[in-house]
Design an enzyme around this catalytic site. Structure first.
Site, mmCIF file in Angstrom:
data_model
loop_
_atom_site.group_PDB
_atom_site.id
_atom_site.type_symbol
_atom_site.label_atom_id
_atom_site.label_comp_id
_atom_site.label_asym_id
_atom_site.label_seq_id
_atom_site.Cartn_x
_atom_site.Cartn_y
_atom_site.Cartn_z
ATOM 1 N N ASP A 197 -2.569 8.217 0.065
ATOM 2 C CA ASP A 197 -1.568 9.272 0.256
ATOM 3 C C ASP A 197 -1.205 9.835 -1.116
ATOM 4 O OD1 ASP A 197 0.185 7.465 -0.868
ATOM 5 O OD2 ASP A 197 1.549 7.356 0.854
ATOM 6 N N CYS A 232 -1.772 3.421 -1.098
ATOM 7 C CA CYS A 232 -0.538 4.187 -0.938
ATOM 8 C C CYS A 232 0.453 3.579 -1.915
ATOM 9 C CB CYS A 232 -0.060 4.205 0.515
ATOM 10 S SG CYS A 232 0.463 2.639 1.211
ATOM 11 N N THR A 288 2.778 1.143 -1.638
ATOM 12 C CA THR A 288 2.749 -0.324 -1.577
ATOM 13 C C THR A 288 1.397 -0.874 -1.142
ATOM 14 O OG1 THR A 288 3.435 -0.241 0.725
ATOM 15 C CG2 THR A 288 5.194 -0.435 -0.938
ATOM 16 N N HIS A 329 -14.102 -15.045 2.813
ATOM 17 C CA HIS A 329 -13.676 -15.790 4.007
ATOM 18 C C HIS A 329 -13.350 -14.901 5.201
ATOM 19 C CE1 HIS A 329 -12.461 -19.826 1.914
ATOM 20 N NE2 HIS A 329 -13.690 -19.440 1.614
ATOM 21 N N HIS A 387 -16.483 -19.525 8.560
ATOM 22 C CA HIS A 387 -15.657 -18.316 8.408
ATOM 23 C C HIS A 387 -16.113 -17.232 9.386
ATOM 24 C CE1 HIS A 387 -13.972 -20.305 5.002
ATOM 25 N NE2 HIS A 387 -15.161 -20.400 4.416
HETATM 26 C C1 RB5 Z 1 5.408 7.040 0.401
HETATM 27 O O1 RB5 Z 1 6.623 7.338 -0.175
HETATM 28 C C2 RB5 Z 1 5.306 5.551 0.705
HETATM 29 O O2 RB5 Z 1 6.144 5.236 1.768
HETATM 30 C C3 RB5 Z 1 3.882 5.177 0.995
HETATM 31 O O3 RB5 Z 1 3.079 5.518 -0.093
HETATM 32 C C4 RB5 Z 1 3.604 3.711 1.248
HETATM 33 O O4 RB5 Z 1 4.168 2.907 0.265
HETATM 34 C C5 RB5 Z 1 3.870 3.203 2.608
HETATM 35 O O5 RB5 Z 1 3.530 2.086 2.973
#
Ligand code: RB5
Length: 149
Positions: free
Chosen positions: A12, A69, A71, A102, A137
């Site tokens: 993203d 993204c 996180t 695995h 596995h």
């Molecule tokens: C975008 O602001 C953020 O929510 C997205 O990049 C991500 O971290 C979501 O899991």
């Protein structure tokens, strides 16, 4: 001659620069990056991009996928909804090796707001250069597949 492995990349808006750095790095390692964007920094929706990359892997068009993204979590959740996809979020090299060895993961997710570029590239390299061990596995991975119904 061995076939060049095609690696789909998507993210993203939160991870565009890191995704592009990953694309350059894997090209330097001899993989073929298939970067499906986006390139615009405008806010976008990670499920769309996670699913688009996942379909490239599930269809066999690409061997493996790397998605990012903020996180790494949301885009991973979206990718894992596509049948045949096993995607893990990694913030360390050990986990990146183990999800291949695995779990036979076919996609890796990284949080661009969690790890710096140097570590991200090391995680990617660990993921792409580790093979699935099979054996016991394989039985467990088959059990995951069975859950897809
Ligand atoms: C975008 O602001 C953020 O929510 C997205 O990049 C991500 O971290 C979501 O899991």
């Amino acid at each position: 001659m061995t076939e060049t492995r095609r690696i789909v990349l998507s993210s993203d808006h939160a991870a565009i620069a890191l995704r592009q750095a990953v694309a350059r790095h894997i090209a330097s390692l001899g993989f073929e990056p298939v970067d499906i964007g986006p390139t615009s920094p405008e806010s976008t929706h990670y499920p769309t991009h996670g699913a688009a990359a996942a379909h490239k892997v599930a269809s066999g068009d690409c061997h493996l996928g790397i998605i990012l993204c903020g996180t790494g979590q949301g885009i991973m959740m979206a990718a894992n909804k596509v049948k045949g996809i096993r995607c893990g979020v990694c913030a360390d090299e050990f986990s990146a090796r183990m999800i291949r060895a695995h779990n036979d993961a076919n996609m890796l997710s990284i949080g661009a707001r969690v790890v710096g570029e140097g570590l991200a590239l090391a995680i990617v390299e660990a993921f792409l250069t580790t093979e699935f061990e099979g054996g016991r596995h394989g039985t467990r991975v088959d059990m995951i597949t069975d859950l897809e119904g």
